[in-house]
Design an enzyme around this catalytic site. Structure first.
Site, PDB file in Angstrom:
ATOM      1  CG  ASP A 144      -1.671   2.750   6.885  1.00  0.00           C
ATOM      2  OD1 ASP A 144      -0.585   2.301   7.297  1.00  0.00           O
ATOM      3  OD2 ASP A 144      -1.791   3.837   6.290  1.00  0.00           O
TER       4      ASP A 144
ATOM      5  CG  HIS B 219      -0.393   0.230   2.510  1.00  0.00           C
ATOM      6  ND1 HIS B 219       0.074  -0.809   3.278  1.00  0.00           N
ATOM      7  CD2 HIS B 219      -0.168   1.354   3.225  1.00  0.00           C
ATOM      8  CE1 HIS B 219       0.555  -0.325   4.421  1.00  0.00           C
ATOM      9  NE2 HIS B 219       0.416   0.996   4.412  1.00  0.00           N
ATOM     10  CG  ASP B 220       2.474   3.514   2.915  1.00  0.00           C
ATOM     11  OD1 ASP B 220       1.667   4.261   2.320  1.00  0.00           O
ATOM     12  OD2 ASP B 220       2.591   3.471   4.150  1.00  0.00           O
TER      13      ASP B 220
ATOM     14  CG  HIS C 105      -3.302   3.700   1.801  1.00  0.00           C
ATOM     15  ND1 HIS C 105      -2.623   3.857   0.619  1.00  0.00           N
ATOM     16  CD2 HIS C 105      -2.480   4.189   2.768  1.00  0.00           C
ATOM     17  CE1 HIS C 105      -1.446   4.410   0.856  1.00  0.00           C
ATOM     18  NE2 HIS C 105      -1.344   4.632   2.157  1.00  0.00           N
ATOM     19  CG  HIS C 106      -3.430   7.923   3.384  1.00  0.00           C
ATOM     20  ND1 HIS C 106      -3.354   7.592   4.724  1.00  0.00           N
ATOM     21  CD2 HIS C 106      -2.232   7.569   2.844  1.00  0.00           C
ATOM     22  CE1 HIS C 106      -2.159   7.070   4.977  1.00  0.00           C
ATOM     23  NE2 HIS C 106      -1.465   7.036   3.847  1.00  0.00           N
TER      24      HIS C 106
ATOM     25  CE  LYS D 239       4.394   6.470   3.770  1.00  0.00           C
ATOM     26  NZ  LYS D 239       4.351   5.939   5.151  1.00  0.00           N
TER      27      LYS D 239
ATOM     28  CG  HIS E 126       2.289   7.923   0.191  1.00  0.00           C
ATOM     29  ND1 HIS E 126       1.761   8.908   1.002  1.00  0.00           N
ATOM     30  CD2 HIS E 126       1.740   6.766   0.630  1.00  0.00           C
ATOM     31  CE1 HIS E 126       0.941   8.354   1.886  1.00  0.00           C
ATOM     32  NE2 HIS E 126       0.897   7.059   1.680  1.00  0.00           N
TER      33      HIS E 126
HETATM   34  P1  C2E Z   1       2.262   6.432   8.855  1.00  0.00           P
HETATM   35  O1  C2E Z   1       3.212   6.967   9.855  1.00  0.00           O
HETATM   36  O2  C2E Z   1       2.404   4.989   8.580  1.00  0.00           O
HETATM   37  O3  C2E Z   1       0.775   6.704   9.329  1.00  0.00           O
HETATM   38  C1  C2E Z   1      -0.321   6.165   8.674  1.00  0.00           C
HETATM   39  C2  C2E Z   1      -1.575   6.799   9.123  1.00  0.00           C
HETATM   40  O4  C2E Z   1      -1.788   6.496  10.509  1.00  0.00           O
HETATM   41  C3  C2E Z   1      -1.588   8.311   9.053  1.00  0.00           C
HETATM   42  O5  C2E Z   1      -1.949   8.763   7.793  1.00  0.00           O
HETATM   43  C4  C2E Z   1      -2.628   8.673  10.114  1.00  0.00           C
HETATM   44  O6  C2E Z   1      -3.932   8.506   9.579  1.00  0.00           O
HETATM   45  C5  C2E Z   1      -2.423   7.595  11.160  1.00  0.00           C
HETATM   46  N1  C2E Z   1      -1.526   8.096  12.218  1.00  0.00           N
HETATM   47  C6  C2E Z   1      -0.211   7.880  12.368  1.00  0.00           C
HETATM   48  N2  C2E Z   1       0.251   8.488  13.477  1.00  0.00           N
HETATM   49  C7  C2E Z   1      -0.783   9.091  14.060  1.00  0.00           C
HETATM   50  C8  C2E Z   1      -0.942   9.895  15.265  1.00  0.00           C
HETATM   51  O7  C2E Z   1      -0.003  10.143  16.007  1.00  0.00           O
HETATM   52  N3  C2E Z   1      -2.193  10.349  15.535  1.00  0.00           N
HETATM   53  C9  C2E Z   1      -3.250  10.079  14.719  1.00  0.00           C
HETATM   54  N4  C2E Z   1      -4.458  10.567  15.063  1.00  0.00           N
HETATM   55  N5  C2E Z   1      -3.136   9.354  13.583  1.00  0.00           N
HETATM   56  C10 C2E Z   1      -1.914   8.859  13.260  1.00  0.00           C
HETATM   57  P2  C2E Z   1      -1.545  10.221   7.325  1.00  0.00           P
HETATM   58  O8  C2E Z   1      -1.768  11.185   8.407  1.00  0.00           O
HETATM   59  O9  C2E Z   1      -2.224  10.474   6.032  1.00  0.00           O
HETATM   60  O10 C2E Z   1       0.006  10.121   7.099  1.00  0.00           O
HETATM   61  C11 C2E Z   1       0.556   9.387   6.018  1.00  0.00           C
HETATM   62  C12 C2E Z   1       2.027   9.250   6.192  1.00  0.00           C
HETATM   63  O11 C2E Z   1       2.612  10.537   6.184  1.00  0.00           O
HETATM   64  C13 C2E Z   1       2.461   8.635   7.518  1.00  0.00           C
HETATM   65  O12 C2E Z   1       2.433   7.236   7.468  1.00  0.00           O
HETATM   66  C14 C2E Z   1       3.864   9.163   7.614  1.00  0.00           C
HETATM   67  O13 C2E Z   1       4.760   8.453   6.779  1.00  0.00           O
HETATM   68  C15 C2E Z   1       3.714  10.539   7.069  1.00  0.00           C
HETATM   69  N6  C2E Z   1       3.479  11.528   8.159  1.00  0.00           N
HETATM   70  C16 C2E Z   1       2.303  11.890   8.698  1.00  0.00           C
HETATM   71  N7  C2E Z   1       2.469  12.832   9.652  1.00  0.00           N
HETATM   72  C17 C2E Z   1       3.813  13.064   9.747  1.00  0.00           C
HETATM   73  C18 C2E Z   1       4.648  13.931  10.550  1.00  0.00           C
HETATM   74  O14 C2E Z   1       4.180  14.683  11.424  1.00  0.00           O
HETATM   75  N8  C2E Z   1       5.991  13.850  10.332  1.00  0.00           N
HETATM   76  C19 C2E Z   1       6.540  13.012   9.410  1.00  0.00           C
HETATM   77  N9  C2E Z   1       7.873  12.996   9.253  1.00  0.00           N
HETATM   78  N10 C2E Z   1       5.784  12.200   8.621  1.00  0.00           N
HETATM   79  C20 C2E Z   1       4.443  12.218   8.786  1.00  0.00           C
HETATM   80  C1  SIN Z   2       0.786   5.508   5.088  1.00  0.00           C
HETATM   81  O1  SIN Z   2      -0.157   4.763   4.964  1.00  0.00           O
HETATM   82  O2  SIN Z   2       0.998   6.456   4.379  1.00  0.00           O
HETATM   83  C2  SIN Z   2       1.743   5.210   6.134  1.00  0.00           C
HETATM   84  C3  SIN Z   2       1.555   3.847   6.668  1.00  0.00           C
HETATM   85  C4  SIN Z   2       2.807   3.045   6.536  1.00  0.00           C
HETATM   86  O3  SIN Z   2       3.903   3.474   6.867  1.00  0.00           O
HETATM   87  O4  SIN Z   2       2.644   1.944   6.050  1.00  0.00           O
HETATM   88 FE    FE Z   3       0.196   5.559   3.180  1.00  0.00          FE
END
Ligand code: C2E
Ligand code: SIN
Ligand code: FE
Ligand code: SIN
Length: 383
Positions: free
Chosen positions: A326, A244-245, A297-298, A248, A273
Site C-alpha cells: 500500500d 483493503h480500502d 493494513h495500517h 473508505k 476506514h
Molecule cells: P493513501 O493516500 O493511499 O496512503 C496510504 C499510506 O501510504 C499512508 O497511510 C502512508 O502510510 C503512506 N503515505 C502516503 N503518502 C505518503 C507521504 O507523502 N509520505 C509518507 N511518509 N507516507 C505516505 P496513512 O498515513 O495511514 O493514510 C491513510 C489514508 O489516509 C491515505 O491513503 C489517504 O487516503 C488518507 N490521508 C493520509 N494523509 C492525508 C492528508 O494529508 N490529506 C488527505 N486528504 N488524506 C490523507
Molecule cells: C490506505 O491504505 O488507507 C490508502 C491506500 C489506498 O488509497 O489504497
Molecule cells: Fe488504507
C-alpha cells in the site's frame, strides 16, 4: 451537506453512525444467512454416506460425478479402505453398472456382480477391492443426471429391493445437498464480485481510476508464493488485497478529497476506514484474508499504527504485506494531498520504515524484487 456535518461539534460520531449503518443493511439478509451458514459440503456428504452404509448394512459406498469434458464418471467421494485409490479412478460414462444407471437414470440392483453383464471390473482390478454385490442409483439435480451413488457389498446376505428403494430416497437428499453447495459457491462468488466492484467504484471518488486496486492485487499475487501462499490461496489473497480500502466508502468527500493535511478530527474519521472495512467484509464467511487486510493494513511493526496498535507477529502476515504494498504504491502515485515521489526516494522511504513501520523480513523480500514491482506499476497505469 456532508461538509457541513463534518464541521459540527462531533463530526466523527455522525459519520460513523450514519454511513456504515445504511451500508451494512444493504447486504440482503437471505444472502447473508446463506454465506454464513458455511456448510462444508464434503463433510455433509461423507456423513450421509456413513449413515447410509449403516442403514443398508453396506461395507462401502461411493459417489461418482459426471465429467463432461472427458465423458467419464469420476469417483468424487468414496468410503472404505480403498477410498484413496478410488479417488483417481475414472470410468467411461456408458460402461459398468454405474454407467448404465447414469445413462438410463434408473436404480440398478446387482445381487451378484460377477454374474452381471454390466459390471465393469477394471475398477476392482485397479483398486483391489472385490465387489460382490451393489446398488447404483442416479443423482439428479434439476432433472439432469450429474452422477451416480453406489453402495457395495452387503455385510450379510445381499441387497434387497427394499435397500434399493431406500438408496433412491437417500440419493434425492444427497442431490439437494449438492445443489445447495453449488448455489452456495455461486452466492459467495457473487458476493466477492459485488464487494470488489464497490471497492473499485470507491476509488473513482478520489480520482484514481481503479488502477491502484489492480496493482495492489498484482503485487500480492506475485509475492504470495514467497510468503507460503499456495496456488489455491493466491486468488483470495489478490482479491483481499484489492479490497483493503473498501472502508473508505464511509469517509466523506470533505475528508477523503481534502487537498491538504488532515486536522485531528478529520484524521479520527479517516482512521476508521480500517475497522469499517473489516466489518463490511466480515459479513461474508470465508473472507478471513480480506478482513485481516482491511482491518490491519495500517498497523505498524513497532506497534505505533492503527486501529489496534498491534505489533510484530500480532499483525496477520497478509496485512504486513499489505502495509508495504500500500505504501509503495501510494508513494509512487499522485494523491489529492501529495505528488508522486521519484523511485529512489520511494526506496529510501520504504527502507527507513524497516522494523518500525514494516516487518523487516518482508520488506527485504519486497526490496529484493523492487524492479519487478516497479514494472507492475508501469504496466498497470493510465498512460
Ligand atoms: P493513501 O493516500 O493511499 O496512503 C496510504 C499510506 O501510504 C499512508 O497511510 C502512508 O502510510 C503512506 N503515505 C502516503 N503518502 C505518503 C507521504 O507523502 N509520505 C509518507 N511518509 N507516507 C505516505 P496513512 O498515513 O495511514 O493514510 C491513510 C489514508 O489516509 C491515505 O491513503 C489517504 O487516503 C488518507 N490521508 C493520509 N494523509 C492525508 C492528508 O494529508 N490529506 C488527505 N486528504 N488524506 C490523507
Ligand atoms: C490506505 O491504505 O488507507 C490508502 C491506500 C489506498 O488509497 O489504497
Ligand atoms: Fe488504507
Ligand atoms: C461398476 O459400476 O460396474 C463398477 C463400479 C465400482 O466398482 O464401483
Amino acid at each position: 451537506m456532508v461538509q457541513k456535518k463534518v464541521k459540527k461539534a462531533s463530526p466523527a460520531h455522525r459519520v460513523q453512525k450514519e454511513k456504515p449503518h445504511t451500508f451494512v443493511s444493504e447486504v440482503p439478509d437471505r444472502i447473508r444467512r446463506l454465506i454464513s451458514s458455511s456448510l462444508e459440503i464434503d463433510e455433509v456428504l461423507n456423513l450421509s454416506m456413513h449413515l447410509m452404509e449403516k442403514t443398508l448394512g453396506a461395507t462401502a459406498s461411493s459417489i461418482l460425478l459426471y465429467d463432461a469434458e472427458t465423458n467419464q464418471l469420476k469417483f468424487y467421494l468414496a468410503t472404505g479402505d480403498k477410498k484413496d485409490i478410488l479417488k483417481v479412478i475414472r470410468m467411461p460414462s456408458d460402461q459398468g453398472v454405474a454407467g448404465r444407471s447414469f445413462q438410463t437414470k434408473r436404480t440398478l440392483l446387482i445381487p451378484e456382480a460377477c454374474k452381471s453383464p454390466f459390471f465393469y471390473n477394471k475398477v476392482d482390478e485397479k483398486s483391489k477391492f472385490i465387489t460382490k454385490n451393489l446398488i447404483a442409483t442416479p443423482i439428479e439435480v434439476k432433472g439432469k443426471c450429474i452422477g451416480v451413488l453406489e453402495v457395495l457389498n452387503k455385510a450379510r446376505g445381499t441387497f434387497t429391493p427394499e435397500d434399493a428403494r431406500s438408496l433412491k430416497t437417500i440419493s434425492r437428499e444427497i442431490s439437494i445437498a449438492i445443489e445447495n453447495a453449488q448455489l452456495y459457491d455461486e452466492v459467495k462468488r457473487a458476493y466477492m464480485d459485488s464487494m470488489l466492484n464497490m471497492a473499485k467504484a470507491e476509488k473513482y471518488r478520489d480520482g484514481d481510476t481503479g488502477l491502484h486496486i489492480e496493482r495492489c492485487g498484482e503485487y500480492a499475487y506475485r509475492l504470495g508464493p514467497a510468503l507460503g501462499f499456495s496456488a489455491k490461496d493466491l486468488d483470495s489473497l489478490k482479491l483481499s488485497m484489492m479490497m483493503h480500502d473498501i472502508g473508505k466508502v464511509a469517509i466523506p468527500d470533505a475528508v477523503l478529497l481534502k487537498p491538504a493535511k488532515l486536522d485531528p478530527a478529520e484524521w479520527e474519521i479517516m482512521m476508521r476506514h480500517t475497522t469499517l472495512g473489516g466489518e463490511i467484509l466480515g459479513r461474508g464467511a470465508h473472507m478471513k484474508n480480506a478482513v485481516d487486510i482491511a482491518t490491519c493494513h495500517h498497523e505498524k511493526w513497532d506497534g505505533s499504527g492503527y486501529p489496534q496498535r498491534l505489533s510484530g507477529g500480532q499483525i496477520p502476515l497478509s496485512a504486513r504485506l499489505a502495509a508495504i504494498i500500500d505504501v509503495f504504491d501510494a508513494l509512487s502515485s499522485k494523491r489529492p494531498y501529495k505528488d508522486p515521489f521519484p523511485p529512489e526516494q520511494v526506496n529510501a522511504m520504504l527502507l527507513e520504515g524497516a522494523g518500525k513501520h514494516f516487518d523487516p523480513e518482508l520488506l527485504q523480500l519486497f526490496i529484493s524484487r523492487i524492479e519487478e514491482m516497479r514494472e507492475i506499476y508501469r504496466t498497470i497505469s493510465a498512460a
